[in-house]
Design an enzyme around this catalytic site. Sequence first.
Site, mmCIF file in Angstrom:
data_model
loop_
_atom_site.group_PDB
_atom_site.id
_atom_site.type_symbol
_atom_site.label_atom_id
_atom_site.label_comp_id
_atom_site.label_asym_id
_atom_site.label_seq_id
_atom_site.Cartn_x
_atom_site.Cartn_y
_atom_site.Cartn_z
ATOM 1 N N GLU A 148 2.327 -16.890 -14.035
ATOM 2 C CA GLU A 148 2.797 -16.502 -12.707
ATOM 3 C C GLU A 148 3.341 -17.716 -11.950
ATOM 4 O O GLU A 148 2.712 -18.782 -11.946
ATOM 5 C CB GLU A 148 1.590 -15.925 -11.947
ATOM 6 C CG GLU A 148 1.941 -14.982 -10.861
ATOM 7 C CD GLU A 148 2.230 -13.561 -11.359
ATOM 8 O OE1 GLU A 148 2.280 -13.334 -12.588
ATOM 9 O OE2 GLU A 148 2.429 -12.688 -10.504
ATOM 10 N N LYS A 183 -5.982 -12.312 -10.093
ATOM 11 C CA LYS A 183 -4.660 -11.694 -10.237
ATOM 12 C C LYS A 183 -3.742 -12.351 -9.198
ATOM 13 O O LYS A 183 -3.816 -12.028 -8.011
ATOM 14 C CB LYS A 183 -4.732 -10.187 -10.031
ATOM 15 C CG LYS A 183 -3.410 -9.510 -10.322
ATOM 16 C CD LYS A 183 -3.543 -8.005 -10.322
ATOM 17 C CE LYS A 183 -2.292 -7.306 -10.792
ATOM 18 N NZ LYS A 183 -1.091 -7.622 -10.040
ATOM 19 N N ARG A 231 10.522 -11.495 -15.419
ATOM 20 C CA ARG A 231 10.171 -10.263 -16.113
ATOM 21 C C ARG A 231 11.301 -9.232 -16.084
ATOM 22 O O ARG A 231 11.503 -8.507 -17.049
ATOM 23 C CB ARG A 231 8.915 -9.654 -15.479
ATOM 24 C CG ARG A 231 8.476 -8.397 -16.182
ATOM 25 C CD ARG A 231 7.152 -7.902 -15.668
ATOM 26 N NE ARG A 231 7.273 -7.294 -14.349
ATOM 27 C CZ ARG A 231 6.307 -6.613 -13.760
ATOM 28 N NH1 ARG A 231 5.143 -6.489 -14.359
ATOM 29 N NH2 ARG A 231 6.478 -6.076 -12.573
ATOM 30 N N ALA A 273 0.846 -1.204 0.000
ATOM 31 C CA ALA A 273 0.000 0.000 0.000
ATOM 32 C C ALA A 273 0.885 1.259 0.000
ATOM 33 O O ALA A 273 0.604 2.220 -0.723
ATOM 34 C CB ALA A 273 -0.908 -0.010 1.216
ATOM 35 N N GLU A 274 1.954 1.225 0.801
ATOM 36 C CA GLU A 274 2.850 2.391 0.841
ATOM 37 C C GLU A 274 3.532 2.591 -0.518
ATOM 38 O O GLU A 274 3.688 3.710 -0.991
ATOM 39 C CB GLU A 274 3.921 2.205 1.927
ATOM 40 C CG GLU A 274 3.362 2.375 3.327
ATOM 41 C CD GLU A 274 4.280 1.795 4.394
ATOM 42 O OE1 GLU A 274 4.459 2.455 5.410
ATOM 43 O OE2 GLU A 274 4.801 0.674 4.222
ATOM 44 N N CYS A 313 -7.792 -18.811 35.173
ATOM 45 C CA CYS A 313 -6.660 -18.528 34.282
ATOM 46 C C CYS A 313 -6.315 -19.793 33.490
ATOM 47 O O CYS A 313 -6.131 -20.863 34.081
ATOM 48 C CB CYS A 313 -5.447 -18.090 35.113
ATOM 49 S SG CYS A 313 -3.930 -17.976 34.146
ATOM 50 N N SER A 319 3.142 -4.226 -17.549
ATOM 51 C CA SER A 319 2.448 -4.289 -16.264
ATOM 52 C C SER A 319 0.965 -4.011 -16.513
ATOM 53 O O SER A 319 0.513 -4.008 -17.656
ATOM 54 C CB SER A 319 3.065 -3.238 -15.354
ATOM 55 O OG SER A 319 2.503 -3.359 -14.080
HETATM 56 S S1 IVH Z 1 -1.898 -9.919 -17.546
HETATM 57 C C1 IVH Z 1 0.150 -7.005 -20.379
HETATM 58 N N1 IVH Z 1 -3.157 -11.527 -15.897
HETATM 59 O O1 IVH Z 1 0.332 -8.936 -12.470
HETATM 60 C C2 IVH Z 1 -0.553 -7.592 -19.245
HETATM 61 N N2 IVH Z 1 -1.173 -10.481 -15.132
HETATM 62 O O2 IVH Z 1 0.524 -6.089 -12.170
HETATM 63 C C3 IVH Z 1 0.192 -8.650 -18.617
HETATM 64 N N3 IVH Z 1 -0.522 -11.101 -12.855
HETATM 65 O O3 IVH Z 1 3.185 -8.619 -14.458
HETATM 66 C C4 IVH Z 1 -0.361 -9.096 -17.371
HETATM 67 N N4 IVH Z 1 -2.178 -12.496 -12.476
HETATM 68 O O4 IVH Z 1 2.903 -10.793 -13.124
HETATM 69 C C5 IVH Z 1 -2.100 -10.709 -16.056
HETATM 70 N N5 IVH Z 1 -4.354 -12.991 -14.557
HETATM 71 C C6 IVH Z 1 -3.308 -12.191 -14.730
HETATM 72 C C7 IVH Z 1 -2.340 -12.003 -13.727
HETATM 73 C C8 IVH Z 1 -1.292 -11.118 -13.959
HETATM 74 C C9 IVH Z 1 -1.080 -11.956 -11.982
HETATM 75 C C10 IVH Z 1 0.682 -10.288 -12.600
HETATM 76 C C11 IVH Z 1 1.709 -10.343 -13.697
HETATM 77 C C12 IVH Z 1 1.859 -8.917 -14.147
HETATM 78 C C13 IVH Z 1 1.390 -8.171 -12.955
HETATM 79 C C14 IVH Z 1 0.933 -6.777 -13.295
#
Ligand code: IVH
Length: 518
Positions: A203, A145, A166, A61-62, A437, A109
């Site tokens: 992933e 994700k 990556r 979050a930070e 206790c 990303s």
């Molecule tokens: S798509 C160009 N799908 O999230 C788009 N990424 O924050 C490529 N990640 O580098 C990413 N689950 O390592 C995609 N279902 C998913 C994902 C996912 C995890 C990760 C991935 C990416 C990062 C981006």
Amino acid sequence: MNQPARPERPEPVPPDDPIRRKPVVALSEEEAKIELARLAREIAWHDYLYYVQDRPEISDAEYDALRARNTAIERRFPHLVRPDSPSKRVGAPPSDKFPKYRHPKPMLSLEDAFSDEEVADFFERVRRFLGLDPTAEIEVTAEPKFDGLSIALHYEDGRLVVAATRGDGYEGENVTRNAMTIGDIPKHLQGSGWPKQLEVRGEVFMMKEDFLKLNEAQKKAGKATFANPRNAAAGSLRQLDPSVTAARPLRFCCWGWGVASEWPYETRWQAYQALRSWGVPLSPRNRLCRSFDEVRAYFRKMEEDRATLPFDIDGVVFKVDRLDWERRLGEVTRVPRWAIARKFPAHRAETVLKAIEIQVGRTGALTPVAKLEPVTIGGVVVQSASLHNKGEIERLGVMIGDTVIVERAGDVIPHIVGVVKEKRPPDARPFKFPNHCPVCGSLVVADGAILRCTGGLFCPAQRVERLRHFVSRDAFDIEGLGEKQIQTLFEKGAIRSPADIFTLPQRNGEIHLETWEG
Ligand code: IVH
């Protein structure tokens, strides 16, 4: 892009720094320049800690807040965008630990959204870019994700030839020998119809349960433990000795592809089915959403299921399903226009209350502690939370088996802020505060809002707590004698009272401390 592999640790910016405290709209151009330079250095440093060292020093979050501030300032002062701006790159440059690997197609990303409105804006932008009717529905794939690290797997004639992390999106680390040891990663594609050259992307991650077991084993072996499953996965994949990686419980799930010599699919959904038929693992939770209502419902469902999933996710990803549209949409600097990540709030999560344990403090106060189904909040695995006192349990109306909302802000001990009563299972049971206790069996008496054990120094829990307090920073500040050591020394009878600490050297003839573990 050409940054040194190890950036300098930047001067810390105090939270009360006059520029840092100012909202972006209030910054002068001069201040914005200073702030952008500092943010570039800070973000590069945290990227290095996260991606190269696998040892982040700040919460997700930070980190997100630093990036968000950088983006907001750049939006207000576009002419101040620096050549080394964090918005121009993803991740961190590869370390020199592994041979480098240049990705034939950059690994991008994702843009983050934190509300339904932001997702709606994404759909709006896609419609406008494609010149579609404002009411047109856009089909998207919906996917978990995964909170792990991305990997590119290159297949030639169906055989895995290169695996790369990556890195900074353009250049990663060649981790082929390590990836070969991961059971979920196909070494040979199955079935038929795969292109001669194919790059599968996905992933690498670790199941929550496997992570906890790994940390236990690390602790026993006197080795460093990992903050969360993501760091454990990254640290395990990036081992110089592939046999170490092989011994770690790593998983893989595909979420896309990079280069492919042929790709005859019209939609992402079709392509996923093809990948699956070649033996590439994809999430069984992937869905095709045909309307915005379905998109919203998918997110809600995943938010609900998050705590009981066996692995960490930090949100869901929506991707335009039609691949001709994907090609037209293309990408901006660091992120594609055809996908969006809808993230969960970073500091709160739902999980299940498994039990309530009572801890007895130095002064005999009984504190209820919630034992939770492990859940990662802001990059830290939370397994227990404070319930403060009996009154708090009554105020919350919490029962064992309930789904609870846990909040963790900064370094503060996590606490339960609410109960999701609709999710109460039929076998949920109320917690009965003990009259005696749990450690020494003495009677418990009420002292205002606090319940206290009346055992005094007869109670072993109170004695240990007093010893811990005695050696702590606030009291005698005895270095090297921490909570764990005190517990062990007390349990083994080597120390029963503070005075015993000072006679340890004389008594070592009988105790032989040098032979004790830790
Ligand atoms: S798509 C160009 N799908 O999230 C788009 N990424 O924050 C490529 N990640 O580098 C990413 N689950 O390592 C995609 N279902 C998913 C994902 C996912 C995890 C990760 C991935 C990416 C990062 C981006």
